[in-house]
Design a protein around this motif. Structure first.
Motif, PDB file in Angstrom:
ATOM      1  N   ALA A  77      13.132 -31.102 -17.882  1.00  0.00           N
ATOM      2  CA  ALA A  77      13.847 -29.920 -17.367  1.00  0.00           C
ATOM      3  C   ALA A  77      13.316 -29.511 -15.858  1.00  0.00           C
ATOM      4  CB  ALA A  77      13.831 -29.048 -17.903  1.00  0.00           C
ATOM      5  N   THR A  78      14.028 -29.261 -15.198  1.00  0.00           N
ATOM      6  CA  THR A  78      13.030 -29.969 -13.523  1.00  0.00           C
ATOM      7  C   THR A  78      14.010 -28.125 -12.672  1.00  0.00           C
ATOM      8  OG1 THR A  78      14.418 -31.526 -12.445  1.00  0.00           O
ATOM      9  CG2 THR A  78      11.834 -32.020 -13.480  1.00  0.00           C
ATOM     10  N   ALA A  79      13.722 -28.108 -11.687  1.00  0.00           N
ATOM     11  CA  ALA A  79      13.791 -27.603 -10.872  1.00  0.00           C
ATOM     12  C   ALA A  79      13.702 -27.331  -9.403  1.00  0.00           C
ATOM     13  CB  ALA A  79      14.429 -26.411 -11.191  1.00  0.00           C
ATOM     14  N   PHE A  80      14.094 -26.814  -8.024  1.00  0.00           N
ATOM     15  CA  PHE A  80      13.938 -27.228  -6.890  1.00  0.00           C
ATOM     16  C   PHE A  80      13.079 -28.006  -6.324  1.00  0.00           C
ATOM     17  CE2 PHE A  80      12.873 -22.960  -8.687  1.00  0.00           C
ATOM     18  CZ  PHE A  80      14.383 -21.831  -8.635  1.00  0.00           C
ATOM     19  N   ASP A 121      12.118 -28.961 -25.795  1.00  0.00           N
ATOM     20  CA  ASP A 121      12.804 -30.188 -26.942  1.00  0.00           C
ATOM     21  C   ASP A 121      14.082 -29.439 -27.179  1.00  0.00           C
ATOM     22  OD1 ASP A 121       9.986 -30.837 -27.022  1.00  0.00           O
ATOM     23  OD2 ASP A 121       9.045 -28.722 -28.399  1.00  0.00           O
ATOM     24  N   GLY A 122      14.547 -30.331 -27.026  1.00  0.00           N
ATOM     25  CA  GLY A 122      16.002 -30.812 -27.673  1.00  0.00           C
ATOM     26  C   GLY A 122      16.931 -30.618 -26.471  1.00  0.00           C
ATOM     27  N   LYS A 123      16.570 -30.188 -25.666  1.00  0.00           N
ATOM     28  CA  LYS A 123      17.381 -30.385 -24.933  1.00  0.00           C
ATOM     29  C   LYS A 123      18.432 -31.404 -23.919  1.00  0.00           C
ATOM     30  CE  LYS A 123      16.567 -30.448 -19.818  1.00  0.00           C
ATOM     31  NZ  LYS A 123      17.314 -31.570 -18.453  1.00  0.00           N
ATOM     32  N   GLY A 176      13.911 -17.515 -20.009  1.00  0.00           N
ATOM     33  CA  GLY A 176      13.954 -18.133 -20.738  1.00  0.00           C
ATOM     34  C   GLY A 176      15.536 -18.069 -21.306  1.00  0.00           C
ATOM     35  N   GLY A 177      15.172 -18.012 -22.940  1.00  0.00           N
ATOM     36  CA  GLY A 177      16.369 -18.708 -23.460  1.00  0.00           C
ATOM     37  C   GLY A 177      17.595 -20.207 -23.352  1.00  0.00           C
ATOM     38  N   MET A 178      16.782 -20.725 -22.478  1.00  0.00           N
ATOM     39  CA  MET A 178      17.641 -22.112 -22.169  1.00  0.00           C
ATOM     40  C   MET A 178      18.267 -22.704 -22.758  1.00  0.00           C
ATOM     41  SD  MET A 178      16.043 -25.421 -20.138  1.00  0.00           S
ATOM     42  CE  MET A 178      17.214 -25.586 -18.617  1.00  0.00           C
ATOM     43  N   LEU A 179      17.868 -22.939 -24.281  1.00  0.00           N
ATOM     44  CA  LEU A 179      18.442 -23.942 -25.016  1.00  0.00           C
ATOM     45  C   LEU A 179      19.266 -23.098 -25.963  1.00  0.00           C
ATOM     46  CD1 LEU A 179      17.384 -27.190 -26.169  1.00  0.00           C
ATOM     47  CD2 LEU A 179      16.362 -25.762 -28.685  1.00  0.00           C
ATOM     48  N   GLU A 180      18.849 -21.814 -26.129  1.00  0.00           N
ATOM     49  CA  GLU A 180      19.805 -21.304 -26.866  1.00  0.00           C
ATOM     50  C   GLU A 180      21.183 -20.978 -25.996  1.00  0.00           C
ATOM     51  OE1 GLU A 180      16.676 -20.423 -26.033  1.00  0.00           O
ATOM     52  OE2 GLU A 180      15.868 -19.854 -29.048  1.00  0.00           O
ATOM     53  N   ALA A 181      21.143 -20.866 -25.174  1.00  0.00           N
ATOM     54  CA  ALA A 181      22.540 -20.569 -24.246  1.00  0.00           C
ATOM     55  C   ALA A 181      23.368 -22.237 -23.885  1.00  0.00           C
ATOM     56  CB  ALA A 181      21.795 -20.628 -22.279  1.00  0.00           C
TER      57      ALA A 181
END
Ligand code: C5P
Length: 243
Positions: A32-35, A44-46, A223-228
């Protein structure tokens, strides 16, 4: 061991040579990258989720006659795609003010825009993908006027389809980015949707709570990126309730 020839490695994906001429394999990483990659983490799993979500969306686009580079998913992280000549633009469609437009124009995040707006950003890491006008696109030859028309028509069709798809599962499509490419078939060339469409490249808000179900969870350290992302996949019927 991976003996396939690597054609290109981006921030979140790798392209390998495909099994037949004119095909490539698109591999989804967990990065995951940004900016402009100043912020970087492994989630993991994204990659597995984005592969599945993007497959679902591209299959639907193909079925509706909206041309894409997608052929089929091959495994948990990879899909077979047609090789295209990528047009160096990020095509952003916005329905609701958020992110860079909210900042640039001083709009409150969540404000419905008077109509859907298409923007073009020139894909260039060194320049940090600057916003450009249609004039720049044609003057610098990134796309000719006919291609630009085709790109805008595709962007509008994708927006109509995606808005309805997500609305049906209780999600507001705030904005999204697509990339387009030239697909050459014999003497013919057409513009198709390329790259991926996933919660990495869309803003998706729960219709009731406005909860963010997209990469802003990572960009904004929520937080909670994978869950989203799992929630998006579940609502689309890609994952079972107990996955
Ligand atoms: O940051 P900004 O508000 O301009 O982003 C608009 C939309 O384009 C968002 O959905 C974002 O996820 C997507 N985007 C992207 N890749 C970029 C820049 C923006 O997928 N490099």
């Amino acid at each position: 061991m991976n003996r396939r020839r690597r054609i290109y490695e981006g921030k979140a994906k790798i392209l390998y040579e495909g099994p037949e001429p004119g095909t490539l394999i698109q591999h989804f990483k967990d990065d995951a990258t940004a900016f402009n990659a100043k912020k970087h983490e492994i989630i993991d799993g994204k990659g597995v989720l984005n592969n599945r979500i993007s497959e679902y969306i591209f299959n639907n686009l193909n079925a509706m006659g909206i041309p894409t580079h997608f052929i089929r998913r091959m495994n948990m992280r990879e899909q077979l795609i047609r090789e295209v000549e990528i047009i160096p633009l990020e095509v952003v469609v916005r329905n609701v003010a958020a992110g860079s437009i909210a900042k640039r124009l001083g709009l409150e995040e969540g404000t419905q825009l008077p109509r859907s707006i298409i923007e073009f950003y020139y894909k260039n890491d060194e320049l940090e993908d600057p916003l450009v006008a249609e004039e720049h696109v044609t003057a610098f030859g990134w796309a000719n006027p006919q291609e630009l028309d085709d790109i805008m028509a595709l962007a509008i069709r994708v927006n109509d389809f995606l808005s309805g798809l997500f609305l049906g599962v209780g999600i507001r499509l705030v904005d999204f980015k697509i990339e387009c490419g030239r697909l050459f078939e014999g003497d013919m060339m057409r513009i198709v949707v390329a790259d991926e469409i996933s919660p990495d490249s869309c803003r998706l808000w729960d219709i009731e709570t406005n909860d963010k179900l997209d990469k802003d969870r990572f960009r904004r350290d929520m937080g909670g990126m994978l869950e989203a992302y799992q929630e998006v996949a579940k609502r689309l019927g890609i994952l079972n309730e107990n996955d």
